[in-house]
Design an enzyme around this catalytic site. Sequence first.
Site, short mmCIF file in Angstrom:
data_model
loop_
_atom_site.label_atom_id
_atom_site.label_comp_id
_atom_site.label_asym_id
_atom_site.label_seq_id
_atom_site.Cartn_x
_atom_site.Cartn_y
_atom_site.Cartn_z
N ASP A 1 0.84 -1.20 0.00
CA ASP A 1 0.00 0.00 0.00
C ASP A 1 0.88 1.26 0.00
O ASP A 1 0.37 2.38 -0.02
CB ASP A 1 -1.02 0.00 1.14
CG ASP A 1 -0.38 -0.04 2.52
OD1 ASP A 1 0.85 -0.19 2.61
OD2 ASP A 1 -1.13 0.08 3.52
N SER A 2 2.22 1.05 -0.04
CA SER A 2 3.14 2.16 -0.29
C SER A 2 2.84 2.80 -1.64
O SER A 2 3.33 3.89 -1.93
CB SER A 2 4.59 1.67 -0.27
OG SER A 2 4.75 0.54 -1.11
N ASP B 1 -0.99 -6.18 -0.01
CA ASP B 1 -1.36 -5.52 1.26
C ASP B 1 -2.86 -5.35 1.38
O ASP B 1 -3.52 -4.94 0.41
CB ASP B 1 -0.75 -4.11 1.29
CG ASP B 1 0.51 -4.05 2.13
OD1 ASP B 1 0.69 -4.88 3.03
OD2 ASP B 1 1.33 -3.14 1.86
N LYS C 1 -1.28 -9.36 3.20
CA LYS C 1 -0.50 -8.87 4.34
C LYS C 1 -1.35 -7.94 5.19
O LYS C 1 -2.05 -7.07 4.66
CB LYS C 1 0.77 -8.15 3.87
CG LYS C 1 1.60 -7.59 5.03
CD LYS C 1 3.03 -7.29 4.63
CE LYS C 1 3.24 -6.02 3.87
NZ LYS C 1 2.84 -4.79 4.59
N GLU D 1 -1.23 -5.50 8.73
CA GLU D 1 -0.40 -4.86 9.74
C GLU D 1 -1.00 -5.07 11.14
O GLU D 1 -2.22 -5.04 11.30
CB GLU D 1 -0.32 -3.34 9.47
CG GLU D 1 0.43 -3.00 8.21
CD GLU D 1 0.63 -1.49 8.02
OE1 GLU D 1 0.30 -0.70 8.94
OE2 GLU D 1 1.11 -1.11 6.94
N GLU E 1 9.51 -4.30 10.29
CA GLU E 1 9.93 -3.00 9.74
C GLU E 1 10.50 -2.10 10.84
O GLU E 1 9.85 -1.89 11.88
CB GLU E 1 8.74 -2.31 9.05
CG GLU E 1 9.13 -0.95 8.46
CD GLU E 1 8.11 -0.40 7.47
OE1 GLU E 1 7.13 -1.10 7.14
OE2 GLU E 1 8.31 0.74 7.02
O1 KIV Z 1 3.53 -1.08 1.59
C1 KIV Z 1 4.69 -1.49 1.55
O2 KIV Z 1 5.45 -1.24 0.62
C2 KIV Z 1 5.15 -2.31 2.66
C3 KIV Z 1 6.62 -2.53 2.76
C4 KIV Z 1 7.26 -1.31 3.27
C5 KIV Z 1 6.95 -3.72 3.60
O3 KIV Z 1 4.39 -2.74 3.46
#
Ligand code: KIV
Length: 265
Positions: A44-45, A83, A112, A114, A181
């Site tokens: 989600d970056s 994510d 994924k 968090e 992280e």
């Molecule tokens: O969203 C993302 O790119 C991430 C990485 C920083 C692990 O979760």
Amino acid sequence: MRTTLTTLQKMAKEGSKIAMLTCYDASFAAVLEAAGVDSLLIGDSLGNVLQGHESTLPVKLADMVYHTECVARGSKRAFIVADMPFGSFQVSPQETLRNAARLMAAGAHMVKIEGGRPMLETIGFLTDRGIPVCGHLGLTPQSVHALGGYRVQARGENEAQLLLRESKELEQAGAGMLVLEAIPAPLARDVTAALSIPTIGIGAGVDCSGQVLVLHDMLDVYPGKKAKFVKNYMRPAGSIHGAVELFVKEVKAKAFPGPEHGFSA
Ligand code: KIV
């Protein structure tokens, strides 16, 4: 042949390092795979590096579904992790399952999530129903406002012990992999030793089972502030393919991350 979660778990057991990069489209999926990347993360970056937001909070599930479809169409070999964006899993386990199913149908092999303890029930619910889940502890960017900024986590003894306990609880709940992280390298080493699932570090030292970076950071195309754990691979390599190949080579050889990319307790 497609890399699977079993492949990654076997690599971790054998001490063969896993190279993961974020990826958001079909062309880059092909480039990253040709350069030897084992796993593609639709992070989600993308909220920061593609959409220009200051955080990942505005990213919508529909955005993640779209980019997961794009990556999946360009990918033939890597293990694909997507994510779950902010707000899509802090709901009931049933609603989280519906949201995760959209990412799996789009081509993800794992989602994924968090967070630690509050996510245990949901992780169990998803994995019991055939959806592999990757945990994410330490600096969890979706909690940036609760954490008071993007800063190193678990530097104190109590916090470190809690993170170690939560990592074991995530594995027991069914998580198949864990992103760590921005935590001290010795803590990431202890977590990795305590688990039988792979740990993927970003700012967590060289002793994790593998490493991940945000693609636009390591290619030095993101104009925003870079974290200490980012290495610019474009400068020495001079081309996108060369940069990704060098990243893979350094991860496999345990040459990245160096001490200068990590944090002490
Ligand atoms: O969203 C993302 O790119 C991430 C990485 C920083 C692990 O979760």
